[in-house]
Motif scaffolding. Sequence first.
Motif, mmCIF file in Angstrom:
data_model
loop_
_atom_site.group_PDB
_atom_site.id
_atom_site.type_symbol
_atom_site.label_atom_id
_atom_site.label_comp_id
_atom_site.label_asym_id
_atom_site.label_seq_id
_atom_site.Cartn_x
_atom_site.Cartn_y
_atom_site.Cartn_z
ATOM 1 N N GLY A 583 28.316 32.110 29.355
ATOM 2 C CA GLY A 583 29.394 31.328 29.970
ATOM 3 C C GLY A 583 30.644 32.153 30.248
ATOM 4 N N ALA A 584 31.245 32.731 29.208
ATOM 5 C CA ALA A 584 32.479 33.503 29.398
ATOM 6 C C ALA A 584 32.247 34.719 30.308
ATOM 7 C CB ALA A 584 33.063 33.923 28.051
ATOM 8 N N PRO A 585 31.128 35.440 30.168
ATOM 9 C CA PRO A 585 30.892 36.543 31.107
ATOM 10 C C PRO A 585 30.816 36.076 32.567
ATOM 11 C CG PRO A 585 29.490 36.788 29.189
ATOM 12 C CD PRO A 585 30.151 35.448 29.060
ATOM 13 N N THR A 586 30.311 34.856 32.794
ATOM 14 C CA THR A 586 30.225 34.367 34.172
ATOM 15 C C THR A 586 31.610 33.991 34.688
ATOM 16 O OG1 THR A 586 28.054 33.524 33.593
ATOM 17 C CG2 THR A 586 28.949 32.808 35.693
ATOM 18 N N ILE A 587 32.439 33.479 33.806
ATOM 19 C CA ILE A 587 33.833 33.201 34.185
ATOM 20 C C ILE A 587 34.518 34.523 34.523
ATOM 21 C CG2 ILE A 587 36.057 32.457 33.181
ATOM 22 C CD1 ILE A 587 34.420 30.122 31.885
ATOM 23 N N MET A 588 34.230 35.556 33.730
ATOM 24 C CA MET A 588 34.787 36.891 34.039
ATOM 25 C C MET A 588 34.311 37.350 35.425
ATOM 26 S SD MET A 588 33.707 40.261 34.261
ATOM 27 C CE MET A 588 32.233 40.487 33.288
ATOM 28 N N ILE A 589 33.032 37.093 35.740
ATOM 29 C CA ILE A 589 32.500 37.492 37.057
ATOM 30 C C ILE A 589 33.268 36.750 38.168
ATOM 31 C CG2 ILE A 589 30.462 37.289 38.570
ATOM 32 C CD1 ILE A 589 28.760 37.864 35.983
ATOM 33 N N GLY A 590 33.574 35.473 37.924
ATOM 34 C CA GLY A 590 34.360 34.696 38.895
ATOM 35 C C GLY A 590 35.753 35.292 39.078
ATOM 36 N N GLU A 591 36.373 35.695 37.969
ATOM 37 C CA GLU A 591 37.709 36.325 38.036
ATOM 38 C C GLU A 591 37.635 37.628 38.840
ATOM 39 O OE1 GLU A 591 40.557 35.254 37.162
ATOM 40 O OE2 GLU A 591 40.442 33.932 35.432
ATOM 41 N N ARG A 592 36.576 38.388 38.551
ATOM 42 C CA ARG A 592 36.419 39.705 39.192
ATOM 43 C C ARG A 592 36.179 39.537 40.703
ATOM 44 N NH1 ARG A 592 37.028 44.165 38.442
ATOM 45 N NH2 ARG A 592 35.696 45.973 38.085
ATOM 46 N N ALA A 593 35.308 38.586 41.056
ATOM 47 C CA ALA A 593 35.007 38.347 42.477
ATOM 48 C C ALA A 593 36.280 37.981 43.226
ATOM 49 C CB ALA A 593 33.976 37.228 42.609
ATOM 50 N N SER A 594 37.113 37.147 42.618
ATOM 51 C CA SER A 594 38.354 36.715 43.283
ATOM 52 C C SER A 594 39.251 37.909 43.561
ATOM 53 C CB SER A 594 39.107 35.706 42.399
ATOM 54 O OG SER A 594 38.230 34.706 41.970
ATOM 55 N N GLU A 595 39.319 38.837 42.607
ATOM 56 C CA GLU A 595 40.141 40.038 42.810
ATOM 57 C C GLU A 595 39.585 40.892 43.943
ATOM 58 O OE1 GLU A 595 43.178 39.231 40.891
ATOM 59 O OE2 GLU A 595 43.106 41.402 41.235
ATOM 60 N N PHE A 596 38.250 41.036 43.978
ATOM 61 C CA PHE A 596 37.643 41.828 45.066
ATOM 62 C C PHE A 596 38.014 41.233 46.415
ATOM 63 C CE2 PHE A 596 33.976 42.823 41.952
ATOM 64 C CZ PHE A 596 34.572 43.996 41.536
ATOM 65 N N ILE A 597 37.925 39.890 46.511
ATOM 66 C CA ILE A 597 38.190 39.216 47.789
ATOM 67 C C ILE A 597 39.653 39.404 48.191
ATOM 68 C CG2 ILE A 597 38.296 36.936 48.910
ATOM 69 C CD1 ILE A 597 35.820 36.201 47.107
ATOM 70 N N LYS A 598 40.544 39.252 47.215
ATOM 71 C CA LYS A 598 41.981 39.403 47.523
ATOM 72 C C LYS A 598 42.282 40.836 47.948
ATOM 73 C CE LYS A 598 43.719 35.740 44.496
ATOM 74 N NZ LYS A 598 44.350 35.430 43.228
ATOM 75 N N LYS A 599 41.656 41.789 47.263
ATOM 76 C CA LYS A 599 41.901 43.201 47.592
ATOM 77 C C LYS A 599 41.401 43.505 49.010
ATOM 78 C CE LYS A 599 39.144 46.256 46.509
ATOM 79 N NZ LYS A 599 38.098 47.061 46.289
ATOM 80 N N ASP A 600 40.206 43.014 49.331
ATOM 81 C CA ASP A 600 39.646 43.248 50.675
ATOM 82 C C ASP A 600 40.523 42.631 51.751
ATOM 83 O OD1 ASP A 600 37.537 44.618 49.784
ATOM 84 O OD2 ASP A 600 35.998 43.239 50.522
ATOM 85 N N ALA A 601 41.028 41.427 51.465
ATOM 86 C CA ALA A 601 41.854 40.741 52.465
ATOM 87 C C ALA A 601 43.136 41.513 52.686
ATOM 88 C CB ALA A 601 42.155 39.321 52.012
ATOM 89 N N ALA A 602 43.706 42.050 51.614
ATOM 90 C CA ALA A 602 44.943 42.827 51.744
ATOM 91 C C ALA A 602 44.672 44.071 52.578
ATOM 92 C CB ALA A 602 45.456 43.206 50.358
ATOM 93 N N TRP A 603 43.532 44.700 52.305
ATOM 94 C CA TRP A 603 43.145 45.910 53.036
ATOM 95 C C TRP A 603 42.958 45.587 54.516
ATOM 96 C CZ3 TRP A 603 38.554 47.213 55.621
ATOM 97 C CH2 TRP A 603 38.384 48.584 55.902
#
Length: 615
Positions: A583-603
């Motif tokens: 459970g918690a590792p999957t929540i971490m994956i959700g947090e990580r995915a959101s950061e990737f998306i935000k970083k890509d959008a900024a780029w």
Amino acid sequence: MDYHVPSPFTCNESLPGPSMTDMCSTSTFAVFMTLLGSLVQKNEKISGMCERVKSIDSPDPEYDYIVVGGGAAGSVVAARLSEISHWKVLLLEAGDDEPAAAAIPSYYSAVTQSRLDWKYQTTNESYACFSTNRSCLYTAAKVLGGSTVHNGMIYLRGNPTDYNNWAAMGNEGWTWDEVKPFFLKAEDNGEIDRVGRFWHSTGGPLSVERFPYRPPFADSILEAAKEAGFEISQDLTGDKITGFTIIQSTTKNGVRRSSGASYLRPIRNRENLQISLNSTVTRVVIENGRAVGVEYFQNGEFKTVSASQEVVLCAGTVRSPQILLLSGIGPEEHLKLMDIKVVQNLPGVGSNYHDHMYFMINFTINEPDVYDNNWAAATEYLDFQTGPLSSTGLGQVVAELASSTTTPDFPDIQIFGLGYDADCAPGEIGALRSTGKRTIAMVVGYQHPKSKGRISLASNDPFKYPTIWGNYLSESSDVDGLIEAINYVMRLADTNALKAYNITLSVSTLTACNNFTYPSTDYWKCAIQQDTFPQAHGSGSCKMGPEHDAMAVVDHELRVRGIKGLRVADTSIMPQIISGNTGAPTIMIGERASEFIKKDAAWRSDLCSPRSAIC
Ligand SMILES: Cc1cc2nc3c(=O)[nH]c(=O)nc-3n(C[C@H](O)[C@H](O)[C@H](O)COP(=O)(O)OP(=O)(O)OC[C@H]3O[C@@H](n4cnc5c(N)ncnc54)[C@H](O)[C@@H]3O)c2cc1C
């Protein structure tokens, strides 16, 4: 960031079932449960009726981001993406909102096997689940919050070595040091002075603390563990990752906090996030190699909605690969067989599926065998959210131990207790069970499984369940791990601390194993084949991996290989399941995915013109 900001007062009138009445079949209990159910629903601290999200019936034609599945990861992704106020985000969830009963920790199985459970069955098992016709039950919640609505709430993160191994497989950015900040970002630890700020944090959406109640026998198990030479850890997510402990859970003040409750309810009034419940996504719409929207089914109709930026699949380890396959992304041969046009040949979609397997050992102890679901417990819970209903009983006694085939710092065995649950009584409320002795169980799980199966389509009909072939226990090392775990439990039972309760192994009821001496290693091997269960931590079916890995489905930033604007973020991306609950590792994956998306959008906004070929 605006988590924990109180929002205007709007209360739901009613919530979807299962009602608490449905949970007990006997008439005495039905009355009790009906009354309890209505009191629970009226109790805002438990049911959260006034902070529920509102579902929209008619989404707009276009959003910037569409998130598919509002489970452990999807709730996180929807909440984090909508922090960017000019992004318009849609979350599509196949299920309904959480029933009130699911908030009560001792009713942790309330949703299991109800209409809010997908109730999967695996097929053609050659090494497991013989007693159920070679088909294992695989439970997964179909509800906002996903399986965090009916899971055991155990808070573990896996082992640093798990993540370092992912990185060593070629997944840049996934070492323990790189993922730890995302566990901390999610966390709001209610016992920070006890567990410390090096390993934990406060201020995140996910509440983590110990249950307010534990039966005294839980402490006797810890005493027994010490006597048997096992270590005792104050915190298995801290610097002592091996031993027995009273585990922290994803709860707040005696109430379950699912990922939906944690991440979505506090931001329910955010205008740029819309949530559509009872909306089942049937495929991703792909044009010229880019995901441009999804098709979904709601209120008896197929509908489509466009995504100008990205679609993020968070439908879990069974459904994310199914949606990819239905969209023409997967092994070419299989797609052709299913009469689906091949959009992208990705041989790994659905492969590498695996899970932890567990086995239950029953004992009796000399303790009054009362049903803990009674008026006294209910009143205490309604008033204070404490007492037997506020915990999972012995489920909070958890051990992480190393077998002979791993190193002490990378435990591969999990043990937890079962018992002192608030289950239904067949007779009077508060009555004794017939045996007069209390039955408890110790559950053992093997956390470094090598057996791999597959998720594939049974049909191109999106409403037909995919075929889940677990191929569980096909590798003998997975069985050997369970046998070592059983021996640890026997060592535990052979202590003065537990003999004081006259702990006695229950009589074997497995006729299929009658040929073997009970209990012997051969007997346990037979019993494991008959009666082992997947822990519903299913992982790996859309594996993350580097370009040279032909079976990788997503890259290290969770982008689906060969398709633009499409990511997967849930348990399915784990290349190898972590050593612990997912459970918690999957929540971490959700947090990580959101950061990737935000970083890509900024780029993109810095470097790309709106219609640039590379973006
Ligand atoms: C019984 C049980 C006990 C567990 N105990 C623990 C525990 O104690 N601790 C722990 O850490 N972990 C535990 N787990 C595991 C943990 O809950 C899961 O690993 C985690 O919830 C998986 O997250 P996910 O986001 O991948 O999928 P899920 O949480 O399952 O979410 C997927 C979501 O997608 C939705 N969905 C699926 N298909 C579609 C579609 N086509 N369209 C729209 N929506 C769709 C589903 O309805 C669901 O809401 C347990 C799991 C179970 C089932």
